[in-house]
Write a protein that holds these residues in place. Structure first.
Motif, mmCIF file in Angstrom:
data_model
loop_
_atom_site.group_PDB
_atom_site.id
_atom_site.type_symbol
_atom_site.label_atom_id
_atom_site.label_comp_id
_atom_site.label_asym_id
_atom_site.label_seq_id
_atom_site.Cartn_x
_atom_site.Cartn_y
_atom_site.Cartn_z
ATOM 1 N N MET A 143 0.870 -1.189 -0.063
ATOM 2 C CA MET A 143 -0.005 0.231 -0.040
ATOM 3 C C MET A 143 0.978 1.157 0.078
ATOM 4 O O MET A 143 1.712 1.238 0.812
ATOM 5 N N GLN A 144 0.658 2.224 -0.937
ATOM 6 C CA GLN A 144 1.527 3.407 -1.141
ATOM 7 C C GLN A 144 0.470 4.717 -0.742
ATOM 8 O O GLN A 144 -0.600 4.832 -1.247
ATOM 9 N N CYS A 145 1.026 5.341 0.174
ATOM 10 C CA CYS A 145 0.318 6.612 0.572
ATOM 11 C C CYS A 145 1.187 7.608 0.218
ATOM 12 O O CYS A 145 2.501 7.878 0.131
ATOM 13 N N SER A 146 0.596 8.794 -0.452
ATOM 14 C CA SER A 146 1.300 9.571 -1.059
ATOM 15 C C SER A 146 1.003 11.081 -0.499
ATOM 16 O O SER A 146 -0.279 11.538 -0.458
ATOM 17 N N ASN A 147 1.740 12.111 -0.677
ATOM 18 C CA ASN A 147 1.732 13.499 -0.385
ATOM 19 C C ASN A 147 0.983 13.920 0.883
ATOM 20 O O ASN A 147 -0.124 14.321 1.035
ATOM 21 N N LYS A 148 1.834 13.523 2.014
ATOM 22 C CA LYS A 148 1.090 13.968 3.194
ATOM 23 C C LYS A 148 1.075 15.540 3.375
ATOM 24 O O LYS A 148 2.052 16.245 3.034
ATOM 25 N N LYS A 149 0.079 15.908 3.715
ATOM 26 C CA LYS A 149 -0.347 17.318 3.618
ATOM 27 C C LYS A 149 0.258 18.223 4.850
ATOM 28 O O LYS A 149 0.818 19.473 4.542
ATOM 29 N N ASP A 150 0.641 17.617 5.978
ATOM 30 C CA ASP A 150 1.333 18.690 6.680
ATOM 31 C C ASP A 150 2.939 18.175 7.389
ATOM 32 O O ASP A 150 3.098 18.112 8.135
ATOM 33 N N GLY A 151 3.519 17.896 6.161
ATOM 34 C CA GLY A 151 4.837 17.491 6.524
ATOM 35 C C GLY A 151 5.161 16.023 6.044
ATOM 36 O O GLY A 151 4.433 15.362 5.318
ATOM 37 N N PRO A 152 6.487 15.488 6.243
ATOM 38 C CA PRO A 152 6.674 14.212 6.097
ATOM 39 C C PRO A 152 6.284 13.146 6.712
ATOM 40 O O PRO A 152 5.641 13.448 7.637
ATOM 41 N N PHE A 153 6.013 12.014 6.137
ATOM 42 C CA PHE A 153 5.419 10.836 6.799
ATOM 43 C C PHE A 153 6.618 10.515 7.905
ATOM 44 O O PHE A 153 7.745 10.696 7.623
ATOM 45 N N ASP A 154 6.097 9.991 9.126
ATOM 46 C CA ASP A 154 6.900 9.453 10.256
ATOM 47 C C ASP A 154 6.714 8.231 10.573
ATOM 48 O O ASP A 154 5.807 7.423 9.774
ATOM 49 N N HIS A 155 7.493 7.642 11.650
ATOM 50 C CA HIS A 155 7.215 6.429 12.395
ATOM 51 C C HIS A 155 6.053 6.111 12.452
ATOM 52 O O HIS A 155 5.411 4.816 12.439
ATOM 53 N N ASP A 156 5.295 6.976 13.381
ATOM 54 C CA ASP A 156 3.796 6.720 13.835
ATOM 55 C C ASP A 156 2.919 6.763 12.474
ATOM 56 O O ASP A 156 2.175 5.828 12.640
#
Length: 172
Positions: A143-156
């Motif tokens: 599963m690919q999630c793209s373009n987080k709106k409020d910054g980079p994707f993190d560990h959580d």
């Protein structure tokens, strides 16, 4: 005075972190309520996609399906299927290692494959990819999630998406 201020700031940060965890827990509960109404594969996939997109505040959540016999990952959501070999692209590395991966600047990374962007007409900036496994731990998708709106994707974010992906994989 400075010490009192730092205690207040630390308390405020702890409260914000608690609120964020509580909000994700509520989204997870809502997801389980929605999915439990229907165990049809399409409904499970769509409920998972919506829950992750809302919780992570990202633009897109797409599935790449695993073919363990040919060791290929298949993108089937566009007008024509695309194939990715295990270990040779971002989704292939996730398929090969069964570990979540993130990219903060997707188009600058040699493992990012632009074919899906070109086919679907969007531009991926940041990416989180997680494995989706069945109840026996066998890979069924990435599963690919793209373009987080409020910054980079993190560990959580990776943990949350992995949990939902695993739950979906078990139900599929």
């Amino acid at each position: 005075l400075l010490q009192d201020f730092s205690v207040l700031v630390a308390s405020a940060i702890a409260n914000l972190e608690f609120h964020a965890r509580t909000a994700r827990t509520m989204r997870l509960t809502h997801y389980y309520q929605k999915v439990s109404k229907s165990l049809e594969a399409d409904a499970v996939r769509e409920a998972t996609r919506v829950a992750i997109r809302e919780a992570l505040q990202c633009e897109h959540v797409i599935y790449y399906w695993a073919d363990p016999i040919t060791r290929q990952i298949l993108f089937l959501e566009g007008p024509e299927p695309l194939k990715f070999s295990w270990g040779t692209s971002l989704v292939g590395v996730v398929a090969d290692t069964l570990k979540a991966r993130t990219l903060t600047k997707a188009h600058r990374d040699p493992f990012f494959d632009r074919r899906v962007d070109l086919m679907m007409g969007f531009k991926t900036k940041s990416v989180l990819c997680v494995p989706v496994c069945d109840g026996d731990g066998h890979l069924i998708a990435v599963m690919q999630c793209s373009n987080k709106k409020d910054g980079p994707f993190d560990h959580d974010d990776a943990h949350f998406a992995t949990v939902l992906g695993t739950q979906a994989g078990i139900m599929l």
